[in-house]
Scaffold this motif. Structure first.
Motif, PDB file in Angstrom:
ATOM      1  N   LEU A 179      42.511  39.164  37.538  1.00 27.66           N
ATOM      2  CA  LEU A 179      42.123  38.527  38.793  1.00 27.66           C
ATOM      3  C   LEU A 179      42.502  37.051  38.790  1.00 27.66           C
ATOM      4  O   LEU A 179      42.445  36.381  37.745  1.00 27.66           O
ATOM      5  CB  LEU A 179      40.605  38.629  38.978  1.00 27.66           C
ATOM      6  N   ASN A 180      42.906  36.549  39.961  1.00 24.53           N
ATOM      7  CA  ASN A 180      43.121  35.108  40.045  1.00 24.53           C
ATOM      8  C   ASN A 180      41.840  34.432  40.547  1.00 24.53           C
ATOM      9  O   ASN A 180      40.862  35.096  40.907  1.00 24.53           O
ATOM     10  CB  ASN A 180      44.333  34.759  40.922  1.00 24.53           C
ATOM     11  N   ALA A 181      41.826  33.099  40.579  1.00 26.47           N
ATOM     12  CA  ALA A 181      40.609  32.350  40.887  1.00 26.47           C
ATOM     13  C   ALA A 181      40.094  32.635  42.298  1.00 26.47           C
ATOM     14  O   ALA A 181      38.877  32.717  42.521  1.00 26.47           O
ATOM     15  CB  ALA A 181      40.865  30.850  40.723  1.00 26.47           C
ATOM     16  N   VAL A 182      41.013  32.801  43.256  1.00 30.98           N
ATOM     17  CA  VAL A 182      40.599  33.074  44.633  1.00 30.98           C
ATOM     18  C   VAL A 182      39.951  34.454  44.719  1.00 30.98           C
ATOM     19  O   VAL A 182      38.912  34.632  45.376  1.00 30.98           O
ATOM     20  CB  VAL A 182      41.801  32.981  45.597  1.00 30.98           C
ATOM     21  N   GLU A 183      40.541  35.436  44.063  1.00 26.82           N
ATOM     22  CA  GLU A 183      39.984  36.791  44.076  1.00 26.82           C
ATOM     23  C   GLU A 183      38.615  36.840  43.406  1.00 26.82           C
ATOM     24  O   GLU A 183      37.695  37.517  43.887  1.00 26.82           O
ATOM     25  CB  GLU A 183      40.963  37.752  43.393  1.00 26.82           C
ATOM     26  N   VAL A 184      38.468  36.118  42.301  1.00 32.30           N
ATOM     27  CA  VAL A 184      37.172  36.053  41.620  1.00 32.30           C
ATOM     28  C   VAL A 184      36.121  35.451  42.557  1.00 32.30           C
ATOM     29  O   VAL A 184      34.998  35.954  42.664  1.00 32.30           O
ATOM     30  CB  VAL A 184      37.273  35.209  40.335  1.00 32.30           C
ATOM     31  N   THR A 185      36.509  34.395  43.264  1.00 34.11           N
ATOM     32  CA  THR A 185      35.574  33.728  44.164  1.00 34.11           C
ATOM     33  C   THR A 185      35.055  34.669  45.241  1.00 34.11           C
ATOM     34  O   THR A 185      33.847  34.732  45.507  1.00 34.11           O
ATOM     35  CB  THR A 185      36.243  32.502  44.819  1.00 34.11           C
ATOM     36  N   HIS A 186      35.955  35.415  45.873  1.00 35.10           N
ATOM     37  CA  HIS A 186      35.530  36.326  46.940  1.00 35.10           C
ATOM     38  C   HIS A 186      34.693  37.474  46.381  1.00 35.10           C
ATOM     39  O   HIS A 186      33.693  37.880  47.006  1.00 35.10           O
ATOM     40  CB  HIS A 186      36.741  36.860  47.699  1.00 35.10           C
TER      41      HIS A 186
END
Length: 333
Positions: A179-186
């Motif tokens: 996962l990238n940081a944006v995906e983790v955030t959502h």
């Protein structure tokens, strides 16, 4: 020189009308929070949020009167029982207030963009600032009390990196990248909002007197749990811990602090927020398996919201959003 009166546009009517309904609902909820909260610091944030809803309602009622626009019935004293015991803990109230701030910032930003009239824009611009203050006050207090739930952390890359093949967009089976940081955030935020929603549904189910409405809230609990499991499993696949839930923050009270009309409306409103969050997540998550997850779960939320609306309509509780005239019916009448 006579001032030229500019009628409200559809965008301004939509923002004012839906905002009025939400503010009246929130006013009832916050009045009960204020009557039952025990922590003095949390009380101050509750009371600040309460003053904001009163300020919003006063402005909208004045504008409705000026425009000769019918004020919605909304909610009132009959929809809140200030003598009922607390249904949620102080800690839950504080998380709820922070979520109010997050949701309000998004709604008021959209309202500003849809409002060409200077007076309406000024109102929503002011709301952006005061709602940001609510978000900051609730966040600061969560941090001070050591209960703020932080998103996961992971090591930074040493240098900028570039995608080398189209498999980066996949996510199926063995071809799944981290996962990238944006995906983790959502994933993290949608897990948190579902956890908050699940606890709200637990409280509502606990005090609902009508069997079909209680069953509806229980179904909402089950949907939220399913979505929490889906998002949490995605985080755990990359050895990231999912956030906590809030079930322990619901008391054992069986006396309803809110009317079933208000609780149903609140639930449908939460569905709208969830759908918006899932839509944003789809647009920000390049991994195709995540986009498929959000699309599938969004469909489930949409169906659940429709079923709640049908319950409200059957009881005569659903106020009609202002709409364009039915020209064909007018012509043929």
């Amino acid at each position: 020189m006579k001032e030229h009166h500019i009628p409200l546009t559809a965008g301004e009517i939509a923002a004012l009308w839906t905002g009025y309904m939400s503010d009246e609902m929130s006013h009832c909820v916050l009045r009960h929070f204020a009557a039952t909260v025990e922590d003095a610091q949390i009380r101050s944030v509750v009371e600040y949020a309460l003053t904001l809803t009163e300020e919003h309602l006063a402005f909208k009622r004045e504008r409705f009167d000026r425009e000769r626009f019918p004020t919605p019935r909304g909610f009132g004293d009959g929809d809140v029982n200030l003598e009922a015991p607390r249904l949620f803990s102080d800690k839950f109230m504080l998380f709820y207030l922070r979520q109010m701030g997050i949701t309000g910032l998004s709604a008021y930003g959209v309202a500003c963009g849809c409002s060409p009239r200077a007076d309406v824009r000024a109102f929503y611009s002011h709301n952006v600032h005061t709602t940001l203050e609510l978000l900051n006050r609730s966040t600061d207090l969560l941090l001070e009390k050591g209960i703020f739930v932080r998103a996961p952390q992971f090591p930074f890359p040493e240098t900028p990196e570039f995608v080398e093949n189209a498999g980066w967009l996949s996510g199926w089976f063995g071809d799944r990248r981290p996962l990238n940081a944006v995906e983790v955030t959502h994933l993290w935020l949608n897990t948190l909002t579902n956890a908050l929603g699940r606890s709200l549904m637990l409280g509502f189910a606990q005090v609902a007197s009508s069997a079909d409405i209680r069953k509806y809230f229980i179904r909402g609990m089950e949907i939220s749990r399913k979505h929490i499991d889906v998002f949490s499993s995605r985080l755990e696949q990359d050895q990231l811990p999912p956030p906590m839930t809030y079930d322990v923050e619901v008391t054992t009270s069986k006396e309803p602090p809110f009317s079933e009309k208000l609780m149903l409306f609140h639930t449908i409103s939460l569905c709208g927020v969830g759908l918006a969050n899932y839509g944003a997540a789809i647009g920000s998550s390049p991994r195709r398996d995540l986009a498929m997850d959000y699309a599938r779960l969004a469909s489930e939320v949409g169906t659940y919201a429709d079923d709640g609306a049908e319950l409200m309509i059957a009881r005569g509780w659903m106020e009609k959003i202002p709409s364009v005239p039915e020209r064909e019916a007018l012509v043929n009448s």
